[in-house]
Write an enzyme that holds these catalytic residues in place. Structure first.
Site, PDB file in Angstrom:
ATOM      1  N   HIS A  15       0.867  -1.192   0.000  1.00 54.64           N
ATOM      2  CA  HIS A  15       0.000   0.000   0.000  1.00 54.64           C
ATOM      3  C   HIS A  15       0.899   1.235   0.000  1.00 54.64           C
ATOM      4  O   HIS A  15       1.371   1.679   1.042  1.00 54.64           O
ATOM      5  CB  HIS A  15      -0.906   0.009   1.230  1.00 54.64           C
ATOM      6  N   HIS A  17       1.509   5.267  -1.733  1.00 55.24           N
ATOM      7  CA  HIS A  17       1.130   6.408  -2.576  1.00 55.24           C
ATOM      8  C   HIS A  17       2.412   6.973  -3.179  1.00 55.24           C
ATOM      9  O   HIS A  17       3.214   7.585  -2.470  1.00 55.24           O
ATOM     10  CB  HIS A  17       0.384   7.453  -1.751  1.00 55.24           C
ATOM     11  N   LYS A  97      -8.987  -0.819  -6.371  1.00 52.50           N
ATOM     12  CA  LYS A  97      -9.125  -0.193  -5.055  1.00 52.50           C
ATOM     13  C   LYS A  97     -10.492   0.448  -4.928  1.00 52.50           C
ATOM     14  O   LYS A  97     -10.883   1.296  -5.744  1.00 52.50           O
ATOM     15  CB  LYS A  97      -8.024   0.859  -4.877  1.00 52.50           C
ATOM     16  N   HIS A 134     -10.585   0.677   1.103  1.00 52.24           N
ATOM     17  CA  HIS A 134     -10.445   1.659   2.184  1.00 52.24           C
ATOM     18  C   HIS A 134     -11.718   1.517   3.009  1.00 52.24           C
ATOM     19  O   HIS A 134     -12.755   2.072   2.665  1.00 52.24           O
ATOM     20  CB  HIS A 134     -10.298   3.085   1.628  1.00 52.24           C
ATOM     21  N   HIS A 169      -5.095  -0.943   5.809  1.00 52.28           N
ATOM     22  CA  HIS A 169      -4.656  -0.133   6.960  1.00 52.28           C
ATOM     23  C   HIS A 169      -5.572  -0.198   8.182  1.00 52.28           C
ATOM     24  O   HIS A 169      -6.168   0.798   8.585  1.00 52.28           O
ATOM     25  CB  HIS A 169      -4.418   1.332   6.565  1.00 52.28           C
ATOM     26  N   ASP A 242       1.130   2.447   3.583  1.00 53.78           N
ATOM     27  CA  ASP A 242       0.261   3.604   3.365  1.00 53.78           C
ATOM     28  C   ASP A 242       1.041   4.905   3.500  1.00 53.78           C
ATOM     29  O   ASP A 242       0.505   5.917   3.952  1.00 53.78           O
ATOM     30  CB  ASP A 242      -0.965   3.592   4.286  1.00 53.78           C
TER      31      ASP A 242
HETATM   32 ZN   LIG Z   1      -3.693   4.930   1.334  1.00 49.74          ZN
END
Ligand SMILES: [Zn+2]
Length: 338
Positions: A15, A17, A97, A134, A169, A242
């Site tokens: 995970h 970004h 996602k 999420h 997460h 994350d």
């Molecule tokens: Zn994220």
């Protein structure tokens, strides 16, 4: 015996970004210093939701980091069809996602009900794509949004029994317990910040915008449950940082976006948690094996070397402030090889 030095199989980050343009170039080296491969999150502007966007983004990442393998995901849009899913798989995506509409950064155009995407979920199940979620109910109070999303995950798992699902997460003991009790098709990523920090690190003293993320960091009992899951040896709990950098100026703007830049300290924090819980020997499975196995990918062949030596987390990296900026840490990545 407390190890002073360890060599691990090169980790995966399930995970991450990666950002775009100059921000990508500024932040990605903090991950590639220790990470061989990562699942790249698709909530960019514009979103990664078409085959051409998948290809272009992968190319941008590869150019910036030739020694790093990006695993591509696509952002699930409410209007997406099964044919589009097939084309995204052909473009190299391994996961889709799901962002509930309004749940986090750039999620205004997300999915408001899973009833909107039944055909798409069937197609993902059929094509062997992983569904990353999420898991927060955006209309609920901030501290209970994840807990109220648990039944949605359970419902998807029942309706699509062959679909592999990752509840991303985890931040609450309730979600940890729920995932442990779910079928083997459901796994969860755990972050360094949710296993090491509490809400006091965000708003206990002066507000720390660099520790603000979604789902927000919660109580000590939640942190302890996340850390216990990480060291449990249960292969359905694996590492996803994350890491979600926002420029310092944006974090200080009075309208701070959620996201913690944990990449510069991620391995150090994980090692400290595992060491504290007497489980350093299980760290490699958590960061380098369980995720790859859930995604049915070959294990990485390279290594990362860590040393137990006091060091201070950087105050800033190229205009981005990391998690635990300036704090003293015990474990440090020395090099990644192969
Ligand atoms: Zn994220």
């Amino acid at each position: 015996m407390i190890a002073a030095h360890m060599v691990l199989r090169a980790p995966d980050d399930f995970h991450l970004h990666v950002r775009q343009g100059a921000d990508l170039k500024a932040c990605l080296p903090s991950s590639t210093a220790w990470c061989a491969r990562a699942l790249v999150m698709p909530n960019t502007l514009p979103p990664v939701s078409t085959p051409s966007r998948v290809r272009a983004y992968r190319e941008e990442i590869r150019k910036a980091a030739p020694d790093f393998q990006p695993l591509m995901s696509f952002k699930i849009m409410p209007s997406m069809t099964g044919d589009e899913v097939s084309a995204l798989k052909d473009a190299g995506c391994v996961a889709g996602k799901l962002y509930p509409a309004g749940a986090t950064t750039n999620a205004q155009d997300g999915v408001s009900s899973i009833d909107q995407i039944q055909d798409l979920l069937s197609a993902m199940e059929e094509w062997g794509l992983v569904l990353c979620v999420h898991g927060e109910q955006p209309e609920d109070p901030i501290l209970t949004r994840e807990i109220s999303y648990i039944p949605v995950i359970e419902k998807i798992a029942v309706h699509y029994p062959r679909l592999r699902i990752v509840f991303e997460h985890l931040s609450t003991k309730e979600a940890v317990q729920a995932v442990a009790a779910m079928p083997s098709t459901v796994a969860a990523t755990l972050t360094p910040h949710h296993m090491a920090l509490t809400i006091d690190d965000v708003i206990g003293g002066n507000m720390n915008p660099y520790h603000f993320c979604k789902p927000v960091i919660k109580q000590p009992s939640d942190r302890d449950a996340v850390a216990a899951a990480a060291v449990s040896g249960n292969p359905r709990f694996f590492f996803g940082s994350d890491s979600a950098p926002h420029p310092k100026a944006s974090k200080l703007s009075g309208n701070a976006l959620p996201g913690i830049f944990c990449a510069p300290v991620a391995m150090s924090v994980v090692a400290e948690v595992f060491e504290r819980l007497g489980a350093l020997d299980k760290m490699e499975d958590f960061v380098s094996r369980f995720g790859a196995e859930f995604y049915t990918l070959p294990l990485n062949s390279g290594t990362v070397e860590m040393e137990k030596t006091p060091w201070q987390a950087p105050d800033e990296v190229n205009g981005f402030v990391p998690m635990l900026a300036g704090a003293g840490l015990r474990w440090r990545v020395i090099r990644r090889a192969g």
